[in-house]
Design a protein around this motif. Sequence first.
Motif, mmCIF file in Angstrom:
data_model
loop_
_atom_site.group_PDB
_atom_site.id
_atom_site.type_symbol
_atom_site.label_atom_id
_atom_site.label_comp_id
_atom_site.label_asym_id
_atom_site.label_seq_id
_atom_site.Cartn_x
_atom_site.Cartn_y
_atom_site.Cartn_z
ATOM 1 N N HIS A 22 -5.296 6.846 0.936
ATOM 2 C CA HIS A 22 -6.699 6.593 0.604
ATOM 3 C C HIS A 22 -7.555 7.058 1.780
ATOM 4 O O HIS A 22 -7.246 6.744 2.934
ATOM 5 N N TYR A 27 -10.390 -0.176 -0.488
ATOM 6 C CA TYR A 27 -10.021 0.503 0.755
ATOM 7 C C TYR A 27 -11.289 1.006 1.443
ATOM 8 O O TYR A 27 -11.983 1.870 0.918
ATOM 9 N N ILE A 34 0.878 -1.179 0.000
ATOM 10 C CA ILE A 34 0.000 0.000 0.000
ATOM 11 C C ILE A 34 0.908 1.220 0.000
ATOM 12 O O ILE A 34 1.684 1.425 0.939
ATOM 13 N N ASN A 47 -8.153 2.734 7.683
ATOM 14 C CA ASN A 47 -8.737 1.921 6.625
ATOM 15 C C ASN A 47 -8.580 0.450 6.945
ATOM 16 O O ASN A 47 -7.686 0.045 7.692
ATOM 17 N N GLU A 95 -12.914 2.833 4.650
ATOM 18 C CA GLU A 95 -12.594 3.635 5.828
ATOM 19 C C GLU A 95 -13.464 3.212 7.003
ATOM 20 O O GLU A 95 -14.685 3.062 6.869
ATOM 21 N N VAL A 147 -8.415 -3.245 4.615
ATOM 22 C CA VAL A 147 -8.418 -3.910 3.317
ATOM 23 C C VAL A 147 -8.516 -5.412 3.559
ATOM 24 O O VAL A 147 -8.171 -5.912 4.630
#
Length: 313
Positions: free
Chosen positions: A132, A181, A128, A161, A183, A163
């Motif tokens: 984001h 992604y 990553i 976030n 939040e 993932v």
Amino acid sequence: MGKSHNASLSGNPVFPGWYADPEARIFEGKYWIYPTYSAPYDQQTHFDAFHSEDLVQWTKVERILELGDIPWARRAMWAPSPIERNGRYYYYFAANDIQSNDELGGIGVAVADHPAGPYRDALGKPLIDRFHHGAQPIDPHAFIDDDGIAYLYYGGWGHCNVVRLNDDMISLAAFEDGDIYKEVTPEQFVEGPCMIKRGGSYYFMWAEGGWGGPGYSVAYAISESPVGPFKRVGKILQQNPDVATGAGHHGMIQIPGEDEWYIVYHRRPLSETLAQNRVVCMDRLWFEEDGSIRPVEMTFEGVQARPMKGTQR
């Protein structure tokens, strides 16, 4: 920095040296702690690990991952979070402390066949590497749910976030709604996410305040889902003027087969003023009958010996 004189107690800190951001795991029948080597950013260029069979006596494994093993990293390696899947160990970490999408860095992943490594970069680039939803790509925390789905929580700058990881653990999967992604920022979140599951409930924890100051602390939320929503309940770890300041960014250990939990965290001794002078400590964490978490009492004694029973994977 000394140990407790009682051989059945760990003492706090649990091992010597300046370390922070500990992740705690049980691998191959041992307790493991994976911390940040706490130093000025340009000196944070390697990771050590520590293992124990009883939570009291800890053995150091030096340099399980170094800057030279990560072609894209140059400084500020911190906040590791390893996890085991299919007999391999995947080690997530942050490097370079990037301040924008124009810089190289973020969250990487390394892999090894043993909890002690040696770990090697899995991708040749960050997993990553972009901001984001406003989240700086730092402070990863890996979590595998009972259904086998693997998640990676991360984030700084007041945004968190989550993932999903594919089964290979080195690539990202989409959620059912197509998002990559998602939040999940709770109120007052700063950084340092941590997730555990207990009795069907998801306990999401995080660090609040500034890491270099005395008010660094830990708060939590409870949810019925690994992706929230996470509504802040309150603080469970914070400074004590008689013990230490800057207490936060933690991992958790559950004794196998028991509803017995320990919080592994860093704090700043009262004698220290430099931001990076942090030590790793461990104290018991208690759940109330209603499922809420009792505020943690920081101690100098640490925890009692808890020998590992048999071999746990």
